[in-house]
Design an enzyme around this catalytic site. Structure first.
Site, mmCIF file in Angstrom:
data_model
loop_
_atom_site.group_PDB
_atom_site.id
_atom_site.type_symbol
_atom_site.label_atom_id
_atom_site.label_comp_id
_atom_site.label_asym_id
_atom_site.label_seq_id
_atom_site.Cartn_x
_atom_site.Cartn_y
_atom_site.Cartn_z
ATOM 1 N N ASN A 271 -33.090 -12.180 22.665
ATOM 2 C CA ASN A 271 -31.931 -11.350 23.027
ATOM 3 C C ASN A 271 -32.160 -10.492 24.273
ATOM 4 O O ASN A 271 -31.253 -10.301 25.077
ATOM 5 C CB ASN A 271 -31.494 -10.491 21.842
ATOM 6 N N GLY B 183 -38.264 -9.706 16.003
ATOM 7 C CA GLY B 183 -37.395 -10.822 15.656
ATOM 8 C C GLY B 183 -36.804 -10.632 14.275
ATOM 9 O O GLY B 183 -36.590 -9.502 13.826
ATOM 10 N N SER B 184 -36.597 -11.744 13.594
ATOM 11 C CA SER B 184 -35.860 -11.678 12.334
ATOM 12 C C SER B 184 -36.777 -11.375 11.146
ATOM 13 O O SER B 184 -37.984 -11.619 11.192
ATOM 14 C CB SER B 184 -35.141 -13.003 12.094
ATOM 15 N N GLN B 185 -36.152 -10.910 10.081
ATOM 16 C CA GLN B 185 -36.903 -10.532 8.879
ATOM 17 C C GLN B 185 -37.568 -11.737 8.192
ATOM 18 O O GLN B 185 -38.750 -11.653 7.822
ATOM 19 C CB GLN B 185 -35.943 -9.785 7.955
ATOM 20 N N PRO B 186 -36.888 -12.902 8.065
ATOM 21 C CA PRO B 186 -37.570 -14.048 7.441
ATOM 22 C C PRO B 186 -38.818 -14.489 8.221
ATOM 23 O O PRO B 186 -39.836 -14.834 7.630
ATOM 24 C CB PRO B 186 -36.508 -15.154 7.453
ATOM 25 N N THR B 187 -38.743 -14.454 9.545
ATOM 26 C CA THR B 187 -39.917 -14.829 10.334
ATOM 27 C C THR B 187 -41.038 -13.803 10.141
ATOM 28 O O THR B 187 -42.214 -14.167 10.049
ATOM 29 C CB THR B 187 -39.538 -14.970 11.828
ATOM 30 N N ALA B 188 -40.664 -12.542 10.048
ATOM 31 C CA ALA B 188 -41.674 -11.491 9.814
ATOM 32 C C ALA B 188 -42.392 -11.730 8.485
ATOM 33 O O ALA B 188 -43.613 -11.538 8.379
ATOM 34 C CB ALA B 188 -41.006 -10.125 9.819
ATOM 35 N N GLU C 218 -41.025 -5.382 14.407
ATOM 36 C CA GLU C 218 -39.747 -4.746 14.785
ATOM 37 C C GLU C 218 -38.642 -5.738 14.433
ATOM 38 O O GLU C 218 -38.507 -6.768 15.084
ATOM 39 C CB GLU C 218 -39.716 -4.450 16.291
ATOM 40 N N CYS D 145 -30.886 -5.499 18.350
ATOM 41 C CA CYS D 145 -31.181 -5.042 16.984
ATOM 42 C C CYS D 145 -30.574 -3.667 16.724
ATOM 43 O O CYS D 145 -30.412 -3.261 15.580
ATOM 44 C CB CYS D 145 -32.685 -5.034 16.734
ATOM 45 N N GLU E 265 -43.340 1.661 17.905
ATOM 46 C CA GLU E 265 -43.807 1.438 19.269
ATOM 47 C C GLU E 265 -43.425 2.650 20.108
ATOM 48 O O GLU E 265 -42.444 3.336 19.794
ATOM 49 C CB GLU E 265 -43.156 0.166 19.847
HETATM 50 N N1 LIG Z 1 -34.911 -7.886 17.204
HETATM 51 C C1 LIG Z 1 -34.118 -8.373 16.344
HETATM 52 O O1 LIG Z 1 -33.647 -7.674 15.531
HETATM 53 C C2 LIG Z 1 -33.793 -9.800 16.373
HETATM 54 C C3 LIG Z 1 -33.182 -10.352 15.297
HETATM 55 N N2 LIG Z 1 -32.874 -11.647 15.295
HETATM 56 C C4 LIG Z 1 -32.209 -12.156 14.106
HETATM 57 O O2 LIG Z 1 -32.806 -13.362 13.752
HETATM 58 C C5 LIG Z 1 -31.852 -14.376 13.661
HETATM 59 C C6 LIG Z 1 -32.488 -15.671 14.031
HETATM 60 O O3 LIG Z 1 -32.933 -15.656 15.376
HETATM 61 P P1 LIG Z 1 -34.265 -16.400 15.753
HETATM 62 O O4 LIG Z 1 -34.397 -16.643 17.179
HETATM 63 O O5 LIG Z 1 -34.362 -17.621 14.910
HETATM 64 O O6 LIG Z 1 -35.337 -15.287 15.361
HETATM 65 P P2 LIG Z 1 -36.813 -15.504 14.985
HETATM 66 O O7 LIG Z 1 -37.306 -14.324 14.266
HETATM 67 O O8 LIG Z 1 -36.980 -16.827 14.348
HETATM 68 O O9 LIG Z 1 -37.522 -15.606 16.423
HETATM 69 C C7 LIG Z 1 -38.196 -14.548 17.073
HETATM 70 C C8 LIG Z 1 -39.505 -15.076 17.667
HETATM 71 O O10 LIG Z 1 -40.356 -15.501 16.615
HETATM 72 C C9 LIG Z 1 -40.796 -16.837 16.845
HETATM 73 N N3 LIG Z 1 -41.019 -17.487 15.545
HETATM 74 C C10 LIG Z 1 -40.103 -18.090 14.747
HETATM 75 N N4 LIG Z 1 -40.704 -18.574 13.640
HETATM 76 C C11 LIG Z 1 -42.011 -18.255 13.733
HETATM 77 C C12 LIG Z 1 -43.144 -18.479 12.895
HETATM 78 N N5 LIG Z 1 -43.034 -19.138 11.746
HETATM 79 N N6 LIG Z 1 -44.349 -18.020 13.292
HETATM 80 C C13 LIG Z 1 -44.474 -17.358 14.453
HETATM 81 N N7 LIG Z 1 -43.447 -17.122 15.300
HETATM 82 C C14 LIG Z 1 -42.222 -17.555 14.941
HETATM 83 C C15 LIG Z 1 -39.665 -17.447 17.652
HETATM 84 O O11 LIG Z 1 -40.088 -18.614 18.309
HETATM 85 C C16 LIG Z 1 -39.331 -16.297 18.578
HETATM 86 O O12 LIG Z 1 -40.262 -16.234 19.634
HETATM 87 C C17 LIG Z 1 -30.736 -13.898 14.576
HETATM 88 O O13 LIG Z 1 -29.531 -14.449 14.231
HETATM 89 C C18 LIG Z 1 -30.763 -12.427 14.324
HETATM 90 O O14 LIG Z 1 -30.033 -12.108 13.180
HETATM 91 C C19 LIG Z 1 -33.172 -12.458 16.337
HETATM 92 C C20 LIG Z 1 -33.765 -11.972 17.459
HETATM 93 C C21 LIG Z 1 -34.109 -10.576 17.573
HETATM 94 N N1 LIG Z 2 -36.119 -4.505 19.723
HETATM 95 C C1 LIG Z 2 -34.876 -4.585 20.253
HETATM 96 C C2 LIG Z 2 -34.432 -3.666 21.132
HETATM 97 C C3 LIG Z 2 -35.247 -2.620 21.683
HETATM 98 C C4 LIG Z 2 -34.764 -1.797 22.595
HETATM 99 C C5 LIG Z 2 -35.590 -0.792 23.245
HETATM 100 O O1 LIG Z 2 -36.809 -0.741 23.068
HETATM 101 O O2 LIG Z 2 -35.019 -0.026 24.006
HETATM 102 C C6 LIG Z 2 -34.061 -5.758 19.855
HETATM 103 O O3 LIG Z 2 -32.893 -5.817 20.168
HETATM 104 O O4 LIG Z 2 -34.631 -6.661 19.243
#
Ligand SMILES: NC(=O)C1=CN([C@@H]2O[C@H](COP(=O)(O)OP(=O)(O)OC[C@H]3O[C@@H](n4cnc5c(N)ncnc54)[C@H](O)[C@@H]3O)[C@@H](O)[C@H]2O)C=CC1
Ligand SMILES: N/C(=C\C=C\C(=O)O)C(=O)O
Length: 487
Positions: free
Chosen positions: A155, A231-236, A253, A287, A468
């Site tokens: 994003n 990134g996303s909660q499931p990946t975390a 985060e 986020c 952070e």
């Molecule tokens: N900062 C935030 O709050 C964010 C939230 N999201 C949420 O997550 C949803 C899905 O977006 P995604 O791009 O699929 O997020 P994601 O959490 O899957 O991806 C974020 C990063 O993690 C990596 N990743 C994914 N699976 C992994 C694993 N098993 N091990 C290590 N790294 C991994 C991805 O390649 C990417 O670099 C979005 O619709 C949104 O709701 C997405 C991006 C940022």
């Molecule tokens: N972590 C995100 C935003 C952070 C903003 C900032 O540090 O100012 C996000 O959208 O995932």
């Protein structure tokens, strides 16, 4: 740099060299839906090479003085700034965000991240306590942890990646970064500046590719002791499982379901445009975006009318149009996911006041297959609805009425997330009282997204683990040791 079918092929950056990969992924331009470059589909082999390079670079980099490291970060910031326009154009094309946002927010903040940590690394002090009556002195020392894995989302690509790289290398670590496979371009462009900035080979390594392949190889590598993830909660959850057997240091985060609470004494002339921005800036893909708007009953009708009018003025356009407020969403799959929430809301009997399915989107013929949608306002929606509980991460916001302060605090806190909230009121006492009671790592009152990089940034509950910021990032990227001296 190679080209396949005339399209750019990015390469991994390992040990100061650009290295091709055995397989590649297609990367799409969100404004047209067409493939526009290819991204390495890295895996274990590339992670091994990056670990070797990062391990070799660690002794030299970690033994440099903070002043020497600071100068390197400053040079990198200057070089990024000199390439601001080129980077902004690339970020906008790769991510779908407007060129204006990339120019005024993403790339300037990436520059600021390096400048900020170049300065803050010079100002840390350690603790010392005395036990003079017994003849002991205690003090702490800090040392970089080692090889840091940095995983960032799509994003805010360069903005969030540099928010991790800068503090990690400023503290003396070497890093292996993995940007999102959907937005790799600006990270790759930054690699081209490393040598000129004086970043020694192996200090910053970037491996491109998907989470399940290269991401998992990185986070489960035994020689990588710490992981910073956004990134996303499931990946975390997955990363936590993979890293648990190695007891790695983790900073997570994650997402939010961020409330805006608007009291009857709010200044609506300021609140409405800011809440439109907090809901729809960057296509609602932040986020910190507002996605639940609670409005006190006495001003509900007036707010709703003015808010919908202002939302309709929020211009959706092609990312390169400098007058556009909003560009394209990141991917077809994400667009469909966001739209599915609006469909569910309709089925539950909610009203869609503007946007998706109500108003007409006007796009040039070339962009008809792009991932665009209009900013959408939902009302008559129950707190239990998935639209009020789950992170949609798109240009969709729900507006609901409330009666009392106690009630709205309870409702705002009733989700699993706790990242960011905004409170709008002219009553100073109320603003402090409500801010204190909200389960939220960040509370902005009468404003939104005003960042003070010195202070802790991060979420409560399922919005994350750790913080952070100047002191928090320094503590995360270093190990502390307590030393006792008998005198
Ligand atoms: N900062 C935030 O709050 C964010 C939230 N999201 C949420 O997550 C949803 C899905 O977006 P995604 O791009 O699929 O997020 P994601 O959490 O899957 O991806 C974020 C990063 O993690 C990596 N990743 C994914 N699976 C992994 C694993 N098993 N091990 C290590 N790294 C991994 C991805 O390649 C990417 O670099 C979005 O619709 C949104 O709701 C997405 C991006 C940022
Ligand atoms: N972590 C995100 C935003 C952070 C903003 C900032 O540090 O100012 C996000 O959208 O995932």
């Amino acid at each position: 740099m190679a080209a396949k079918g005339g399209l750019l092929m990015l390469e991994n950056f390992i040990g100061g060299k650009f290295l091709p990969c055995s397989s590649y992924l297609d990367s799409y331009d969100p404004s047209t839906g067409e493939v526009y470059c290819h991204v390495p589909n890295s895996g274990k082999e590339e992670v091994e090479a990056a670990v070797e390079a990062a391990r070799a670079a660690f002794p030299g980099w970690s033994s440099r003085s903070p002043q020497e490291r600071s100068q390197v970060l400053q040079r990198l910031a200057d070089l990024l700034e000199q390439s601001l326009e080129e980077l902004a154009q690339a970020e906008s094309k790769d991510q779908g965000k407007t060129i204006t946002l990339a120019r005024t927010m993403d790339i300037p903040r990436a520059v600021q991240n390096f400048r900020f940590f170049a300065s803050s690394i010079l100002h840390h002090t350690s603790e010392c306590t005395q036990m003079d009556h017994l003849g002991y002195l205690h003090y702490t020392v800090r040392a970089p942890v080692g090889i840091a894995a940095l995983i960032s989302p799509w994003n805010l690509p360069l903005y969030l990646l540099t928010w991790k790289i800068a503090p990690a290398i400023a503290a003396g670590n070497t890093v292996i970064a993995k940007p999102s496979e959907l937005t790799s371009m600006t990270a790759w462009m930054m690699c081209r500046l490393m040598e000129k900035a004086g970043v020694p080979p192996g200090v910053v390594n970037i491996v491109f590719g998907t989470g399940p392949r290269v991401g998992e190889a990185l986070v489960s590598h035994p020689e990588v002791p710490l992981i910073s993830f956004t990134g996303s909660q499931p990946t975390a959850e997955r990363i936590t499982q993979l890293s648990a057997p190695h007891c790695k240091k983790l900073s997570l985060e994650l997402g939010g379901k961020n409330p805006a609470i608007i009291f009857e004494d709010a200044n609506l002339d300021e609140c409405i445009p800011t809440t439109v921005r907090s809901s729809f800036a960057n296509q609602g893909e932040i986020c910190l975006s507002t996605s639940r708007i609670f409005v006190q009953k006495s001003i509900y009708s007036e707010f709703l009318k003015r808010f919908v009018e202002a939302t309709r003025m929020w211009k959706v356009g092609i990312p390169s149009d400098p007058s556009a407020d909003m560009g394209a969403l990141i991917s077809k799959a994400h667009l469909e996911k966001v739209r599915s929430y609006i469909k569910k809301a309709r089925m539950e009997g909610a009203q869609i006041l503007c946007g998706e399915g109500v108003d007409k989107l006007n796009l040039p013929p070339r962009n008809q297959a792009g991932y665009f949608m209009l900013p959408t306002v939902i009302t008559d929606v129950k707190d239990e609805s998935c639209c009020m509980k789950e992170e949609i991460f798109g240009p969709v916001t729900c507006v609901v009425p409330f009666d009392s302060e106690e009630e709205v605090i309870q409702r705002a806190n009733s989700v699993k997330y706790g990242l960011a909230a905004t409170v709008w009121s002219g009553n100073v006492g109320r603003v402090h009282r409500v801010a204190k009671k909200l389960q939220s790592g960040l509370v902005w009152t009468n404003c939104w997204l005003i960042r003070e990089l010195n202070l802790p940034f991060g979420g409560m509950k399922r919005s994350g683990v750790g913080r952070e910021g100047a002191k928090d990032s320094y503590e995360f990227f270093t190990e502390v040791k307590t030393i006792t001296v008998k005198h």
